[in-house]
Design a protein around this motif. Structure first.
Motif, PDB file in Angstrom:
ATOM      1  N   ASN A   1      37.585  40.761  39.497  1.00  0.00           N
ATOM      2  CA  ASN A   1      38.279  41.946  39.013  1.00  0.00           C
ATOM      3  C   ASN A   1      39.373  42.358  39.979  1.00  0.00           C
ATOM      4  N   ASP A   2      40.323  43.120  39.456  1.00  0.00           N
ATOM      5  CA  ASP A   2      41.389  43.710  40.264  1.00  0.00           C
ATOM      6  C   ASP A   2      41.709  45.064  39.652  1.00  0.00           C
ATOM      7  N   ASP A   3      41.430  46.118  40.390  1.00  0.00           N
ATOM      8  CA  ASP A   3      41.642  47.486  39.891  1.00  0.00           C
ATOM      9  C   ASP A   3      40.970  47.711  38.544  1.00  0.00           C
ATOM     10  N   GLY A   4      39.754  47.187  38.407  1.00  0.00           N
ATOM     11  CA  GLY A   4      38.983  47.401  37.184  1.00  0.00           C
ATOM     12  C   GLY A   4      39.319  46.462  36.040  1.00  0.00           C
ATOM     13  N   ARG A   5      40.275  45.561  36.241  1.00  0.00           N
ATOM     14  CA  ARG A   5      40.640  44.610  35.191  1.00  0.00           C
ATOM     15  C   ARG A   5      39.963  43.275  35.476  1.00  0.00           C
ATOM     16  N   PRO A   6      39.362  42.653  34.464  1.00  0.00           N
ATOM     17  CA  PRO A   6      38.669  41.374  34.675  1.00  0.00           C
ATOM     18  C   PRO A   6      39.644  40.243  35.046  1.00  0.00           C
ATOM     19  N   VAL A   7      39.321  39.514  36.109  1.00  0.00           N
ATOM     20  CA  VAL A   7      40.129  38.388  36.586  1.00  0.00           C
ATOM     21  C   VAL A   7      39.324  37.110  36.389  1.00  0.00           C
ATOM     22  N   THR A   8      39.989  36.071  35.861  1.00  0.00           N
ATOM     23  CA  THR A   8      39.303  34.796  35.654  1.00  0.00           C
ATOM     24  C   THR A   8      39.661  33.759  36.712  1.00  0.00           C
ATOM     25  N   GLY A   9      40.757  33.975  37.437  1.00  0.00           N
ATOM     26  CA  GLY A   9      41.145  33.031  38.484  1.00  0.00           C
ATOM     27  C   GLY A   9      42.491  33.399  39.068  1.00  0.00           C
ATOM     28  N   LEU A  10      42.867  32.677  40.109  1.00  0.00           N
ATOM     29  CA  LEU A  10      44.143  32.879  40.794  1.00  0.00           C
ATOM     30  C   LEU A  10      44.809  31.537  41.031  1.00  0.00           C
ATOM     31  N   ASP A  11      46.127  31.540  40.977  1.00  0.00           N
ATOM     32  CA  ASP A  11      46.921  30.392  41.406  1.00  0.00           C
ATOM     33  C   ASP A  11      47.659  30.795  42.664  1.00  0.00           C
ATOM     34  N   TYR A  12      47.559  29.978  43.711  1.00  0.00           N
ATOM     35  CA  TYR A  12      48.290  30.225  44.949  1.00  0.00           C
ATOM     36  C   TYR A  12      49.388  29.188  45.098  1.00  0.00           C
ATOM     37  N   GLU A  13      50.600  29.658  45.368  1.00  0.00           N
ATOM     38  CA  GLU A  13      51.730  28.776  45.637  1.00  0.00           C
ATOM     39  C   GLU A  13      52.254  29.079  47.032  1.00  0.00           C
ATOM     40  N   ALA A  14      52.575  28.024  47.768  1.00  0.00           N
ATOM     41  CA  ALA A  14      53.014  28.175  49.150  1.00  0.00           C
ATOM     42  C   ALA A  14      54.438  27.680  49.334  1.00  0.00           C
ATOM     43  N   HIS A  15      55.166  28.377  50.159  1.00  0.00           N
ATOM     44  CA  HIS A  15      56.482  27.923  50.619  1.00  0.00           C
ATOM     45  C   HIS A  15      56.256  26.625  51.386  1.00  0.00           C
ATOM     46  N   PRO A  16      57.212  25.692  51.371  1.00  0.00           N
ATOM     47  CA  PRO A  16      57.034  24.429  52.107  1.00  0.00           C
ATOM     48  C   PRO A  16      56.751  24.609  53.598  1.00  0.00           C
ATOM     49  N   GLU A  17      57.166  25.723  54.175  1.00  0.00           N
ATOM     50  CA  GLU A  17      56.940  25.983  55.606  1.00  0.00           C
ATOM     51  C   GLU A  17      55.726  26.887  55.853  1.00  0.00           C
ATOM     52  N   ALA A  18      54.904  27.111  54.849  1.00  0.00           N
ATOM     53  CA  ALA A  18      53.790  28.051  54.987  1.00  0.00           C
ATOM     54  C   ALA A  18      52.853  27.691  56.141  1.00  0.00           C
TER      55      ALA A  18
END
Length: 136
Positions: A39-56
């Motif tokens: 959840n996030d602020d009471g809203r149901p979350v099913t997953g996350l996608d993370y994207e990184a800068h090439p220099e992360a």
């Protein structure tokens, strides 16, 4: 100072990160695991996608070096990218110190610095089928 920093699309394993920071002079190892919640602020979350800068990874290493230089402690962090589900670990930060107070303080500083400066972005998927970028 020697630090451990990793940005990867593979699942994170806490064990080698903790092993990196530990030595016989330390009585405390503090590890933070950032886990995908449903959840996030009471809203149901099913997953996350993370994207990184090439220099992360370089930015992550700099965060580790800053905290290691400030504290004199061994510091390690790893951040995952790609599609993560609820319960997956997105971030691991670990610090070892002779005593717990300095390990807790340094680990909190490390996590805050990573969140503030490392160019990794997340898009969350909500149960109603909506996806949104977070923190942009």
């Amino acid at each position: 100072m020697d630090v451990y920093a990793l940005v990867t699309d593979e699942p994170l394993d806490v064990t080698p990160i903790e092993e990196f920071v530990q030595d016989s002079g330390n009585g405390a190892v503090v590890t933070f695991s950032g886990v995908i919640r449903d959840n996030d602020d009471g809203r149901p979350v099913t997953g996350l996608d993370y994207e990184a800068h090439p220099e992360a990874q370089r930015f992550l290493e700099e965060c580790c070096q800053i905290v290691a230089a400030e504290s004199g402690l061994r510091v390690a962090a790893a951040h995952r990218t790609g599609a993560l589900g609820v319960g997956d670990i997105a971030l691991v930060a670990s610090v070892a110190a002779p005593h717990r107070a300095e390990a807790f303080t340094a680990c909190a500083r490390l996590v805050d610095l990573i969140k503030l400066t490392v160019p990794i972005w997340k898009r969350q998927h909500l149960s109603e089928g909506v996806a949104e970028w977070v923190g942009l």
